[in-house]
Design a protein around this motif. Sequence first.
Motif, PDB file in Angstrom:
ATOM      1  N   ARG A 217       0.957  -1.056  -0.054  1.00 15.89           N
ATOM      2  CA  ARG A 217       0.070   0.010   0.157  1.00 15.89           C
ATOM      3  C   ARG A 217       0.952   1.121   0.032  1.00 15.89           C
ATOM      4  O   ARG A 217       1.882   1.242   0.804  1.00 15.89           O
ATOM      5  CB  ARG A 217      -0.877  -0.092   1.397  1.00 15.89           C
ATOM      6  CG  ARG A 217      -1.977   1.287   1.297  1.00 15.89           C
ATOM      7  CD  ARG A 217      -2.607   1.217   2.431  1.00 15.89           C
ATOM      8  NE  ARG A 217      -3.668   0.044   2.758  1.00 15.89           N
ATOM      9  CZ  ARG A 217      -4.790   0.014   2.199  1.00 15.89           C
ATOM     10  NH1 ARG A 217      -5.252   1.039   1.671  1.00 15.89           N
ATOM     11  NH2 ARG A 217      -5.643  -0.983   2.322  1.00 15.89           N
ATOM     12  N   ASP A 218       0.540   2.025  -1.084  1.00 13.91           N
ATOM     13  CA  ASP A 218       1.490   3.577  -1.038  1.00 13.91           C
ATOM     14  C   ASP A 218       0.071   4.417  -0.779  1.00 13.91           C
ATOM     15  O   ASP A 218      -0.370   4.976  -1.783  1.00 13.91           O
ATOM     16  CB  ASP A 218       2.036   3.455  -2.194  1.00 13.91           C
ATOM     17  CG  ASP A 218       2.614   5.111  -2.139  1.00 13.91           C
ATOM     18  OD1 ASP A 218       3.216   5.649  -1.143  1.00 13.91           O
ATOM     19  OD2 ASP A 218       2.817   5.244  -3.389  1.00 13.91           O
ATOM     20  N   LYS A 219       0.241   5.069   0.307  1.00 15.21           N
ATOM     21  CA  LYS A 219      -1.044   5.962   0.904  1.00 15.21           C
ATOM     22  C   LYS A 219      -2.328   5.074   0.567  1.00 15.21           C
ATOM     23  O   LYS A 219      -2.594   4.246   1.222  1.00 15.21           O
ATOM     24  CB  LYS A 219      -1.034   7.180   0.077  1.00 15.21           C
ATOM     25  CG  LYS A 219       0.406   8.120   0.500  1.00 15.21           C
ATOM     26  CD  LYS A 219       0.569   9.340  -0.457  1.00 15.21           C
ATOM     27  CE  LYS A 219       1.805   9.937  -0.016  1.00 15.21           C
ATOM     28  NZ  LYS A 219       2.206  11.242  -1.031  1.00 15.21           N
ATOM     29  N   ASP A 220      -3.220   5.849  -0.354  1.00 16.99           N
ATOM     30  CA  ASP A 220      -4.311   5.155  -0.596  1.00 16.99           C
ATOM     31  C   ASP A 220      -4.403   4.374  -1.656  1.00 16.99           C
ATOM     32  O   ASP A 220      -5.503   3.897  -2.152  1.00 16.99           O
ATOM     33  CB  ASP A 220      -5.613   6.246  -0.883  1.00 16.99           C
ATOM     34  CG  ASP A 220      -5.748   7.082   0.492  1.00 16.99           C
ATOM     35  OD1 ASP A 220      -5.735   6.686   1.599  1.00 16.99           O
ATOM     36  OD2 ASP A 220      -6.063   8.429   0.226  1.00 16.99           O
ATOM     37  N   GLU A 221      -3.223   3.964  -2.305  1.00 17.08           N
ATOM     38  CA  GLU A 221      -3.137   3.037  -3.472  1.00 17.08           C
ATOM     39  C   GLU A 221      -2.615   1.722  -3.260  1.00 17.08           C
ATOM     40  O   GLU A 221      -1.667   1.498  -2.293  1.00 17.08           O
ATOM     41  CB  GLU A 221      -2.405   3.632  -4.585  1.00 17.08           C
ATOM     42  CG  GLU A 221      -2.898   5.258  -5.040  1.00 17.08           C
ATOM     43  CD  GLU A 221      -4.307   4.828  -5.957  1.00 17.08           C
ATOM     44  OE1 GLU A 221      -4.552   3.753  -6.640  1.00 17.08           O
ATOM     45  OE2 GLU A 221      -5.122   5.644  -5.901  1.00 17.08           O
ATOM     46  N   ARG A 222      -3.145   0.675  -3.834  1.00 19.40           N
ATOM     47  CA  ARG A 222      -2.610  -0.747  -3.690  1.00 19.40           C
ATOM     48  C   ARG A 222      -1.929  -1.116  -5.021  1.00 19.40           C
ATOM     49  O   ARG A 222      -2.252  -0.663  -6.059  1.00 19.40           O
ATOM     50  CB  ARG A 222      -3.796  -1.581  -3.238  1.00 19.40           C
ATOM     51  CG  ARG A 222      -4.072  -1.491  -1.977  1.00 19.40           C
ATOM     52  CD  ARG A 222      -5.296  -2.428  -1.541  1.00 19.40           C
ATOM     53  NE  ARG A 222      -5.939  -2.721  -0.312  1.00 19.40           N
ATOM     54  CZ  ARG A 222      -6.551  -3.451   0.278  1.00 19.40           C
ATOM     55  NH1 ARG A 222      -6.767  -4.289  -0.456  1.00 19.40           N
ATOM     56  NH2 ARG A 222      -6.925  -3.149   1.603  1.00 19.40           N
ATOM     57  N   TYR A 223      -0.614  -1.459  -4.872  1.00 13.11           N
ATOM     58  CA  TYR A 223       0.158  -2.091  -5.753  1.00 13.11           C
ATOM     59  C   TYR A 223       0.831  -3.522  -5.704  1.00 13.11           C
ATOM     60  O   TYR A 223       0.640  -3.942  -4.536  1.00 13.11           O
ATOM     61  CB  TYR A 223       1.215  -1.326  -6.157  1.00 13.11           C
ATOM     62  CG  TYR A 223       1.038   0.463  -6.422  1.00 13.11           C
ATOM     63  CD1 TYR A 223       0.965   0.712  -7.479  1.00 13.11           C
ATOM     64  CD2 TYR A 223       1.017   1.131  -5.263  1.00 13.11           C
ATOM     65  CE1 TYR A 223       0.307   1.951  -7.932  1.00 13.11           C
ATOM     66  CE2 TYR A 223       0.657   2.423  -5.475  1.00 13.11           C
ATOM     67  CZ  TYR A 223       0.464   3.196  -6.699  1.00 13.11           C
ATOM     68  OH  TYR A 223       0.227   4.403  -6.996  1.00 13.11           O
ATOM     69  N   ILE A 224       1.000  -4.269  -6.762  1.00 15.42           N
ATOM     70  CA  ILE A 224       1.721  -5.581  -6.822  1.00 15.42           C
ATOM     71  C   ILE A 224       3.352  -5.070  -6.890  1.00 15.42           C
ATOM     72  O   ILE A 224       3.585  -4.446  -7.906  1.00 15.42           O
ATOM     73  CB  ILE A 224       1.298  -6.310  -7.488  1.00 15.42           C
ATOM     74  CG1 ILE A 224      -0.104  -7.093  -6.997  1.00 15.42           C
ATOM     75  CG2 ILE A 224       2.392  -7.539  -7.746  1.00 15.42           C
ATOM     76  CD1 ILE A 224      -0.342  -8.097  -7.835  1.00 15.42           C
ATOM     77  N   ARG A 225       4.136  -5.335  -5.719  1.00  9.85           N
ATOM     78  CA  ARG A 225       5.515  -5.283  -6.056  1.00  9.85           C
ATOM     79  C   ARG A 225       6.446  -6.484  -6.183  1.00  9.85           C
ATOM     80  O   ARG A 225       5.969  -7.442  -5.497  1.00  9.85           O
ATOM     81  CB  ARG A 225       5.842  -4.191  -5.041  1.00  9.85           C
ATOM     82  CG  ARG A 225       7.428  -4.266  -4.737  1.00  9.85           C
ATOM     83  CD  ARG A 225       7.975  -3.273  -3.442  1.00  9.85           C
ATOM     84  NE  ARG A 225       9.218  -2.992  -3.301  1.00  9.85           N
ATOM     85  CZ  ARG A 225       9.682  -2.004  -2.626  1.00  9.85           C
ATOM     86  NH1 ARG A 225       9.013  -1.054  -2.296  1.00  9.85           N
ATOM     87  NH2 ARG A 225      11.099  -1.936  -2.564  1.00  9.85           N
ATOM     88  N   ILE A 226       7.681  -6.336  -6.689  1.00 12.10           N
ATOM     89  CA  ILE A 226       8.421  -7.662  -6.801  1.00 12.10           C
ATOM     90  C   ILE A 226       9.189  -7.412  -5.624  1.00 12.10           C
ATOM     91  O   ILE A 226      10.100  -6.381  -5.354  1.00 12.10           O
ATOM     92  CB  ILE A 226       9.447  -7.766  -7.986  1.00 12.10           C
ATOM     93  CG1 ILE A 226       8.424  -7.520  -9.250  1.00 12.10           C
ATOM     94  CG2 ILE A 226      10.483  -8.603  -8.080  1.00 12.10           C
ATOM     95  CD1 ILE A 226       9.259  -7.378 -10.397  1.00 12.10           C
TER      96      ILE A 226
END
Length: 358
Positions: A217-226
């Motif tokens: 999670r980056d602030k209000d955003e969700r990402y998929i990270r390696i």
Amino acid sequence: AKAPHTEMALKRRVSSGEPPVLIYAWSTMAKFQTNLVHEAKGAAQEADVKWRVFETGWPNIEFQAGDSIHGKHAVFLGSLFKPESLMHQLSVCIALPRNHIRSLSIVFPFFGPGTMERVDKEGMLASAETLAKLISAPLSPAIAGIPTVVIYDIHALQERFYFTDNVRLRLVSALPILMEKLKADSVRTVAVFPDDGAAKRFGKHVELPYLVCGKVRDKDERYIRILDSVGLEIDTTKLRLKAADPDHGGIFTPEDAQCRFLIIDDLVNSGGTLVRCAEALRLNGAGRIDAYCTHAVFGHDSFTNFAPGAKFAGVFDTFFVTNSIPEVALRLSSPPFQVLDLTPHMWDVLQDLAASHN
């Protein structure tokens, strides 16, 4: 590899003119039934079931029984894709051991509620446990012992403890089928797991370098990270989380960037997680990206999102699935989908089980 005693035992039964394995099947598994008999090359035969209902909707079933099945190994090919037919299928599974069969193997390629295996607050139901008990509790032993339930790539290994001791559970994976396909393709491949759970389930089955991803999670955003790599060097100082991050040329070496990156998971429903994982790979320099899921669930016909012109078109060069859910697999005849057949692997499993009961 097939054990020598397995093939010898089956050949002795075939030479006597009496196929040792009778294969019963739920209606959606009829094609599987035919293919298994063909794969068995005389070591199995189809058993007849008439799947009918009364006007009230309750089962009105007739199945091959009596002297014609006494002392034989029985296999039931079932489907847990949808719950409506559960009572019909269990009715046959409960009745078979009463007919003095030697052994009973029940194959449910896909364990439908497998993703609902835990709860995080009071009042929630882990329906995986409910179904496991419904399947296993009413079954009786055959001559050679308690029935065996075969499931492919169950979502979480701890679900085995939800079944009662009335059955033996045989949890198998379809990954060896995929690995054989990749060897035949002769394309250098890097496996990619969308989360740590997939890495733990499948990492031991792949003889490939691999990446492990995870949701952040980056602030209000969700990402998929390696998050990690095994057998593959990556430059984490160049890692990008989102498109707005500076591009420093990718985290892979030029040679590795040209590999096939193959995202592997147990099932696909909407496909959103796989697509976000692919986006993370491309953002960091990956070229060709494929996907593999054993179970093509695709609720609400979401597979159409991968068709030419649809919102996920072109995300994957090839999307491998198996025919563990036949009624869905039949609809995946166009690119990017490629359906891998479970039949040869399933027959190997079944004949090993039959031989162990001789």
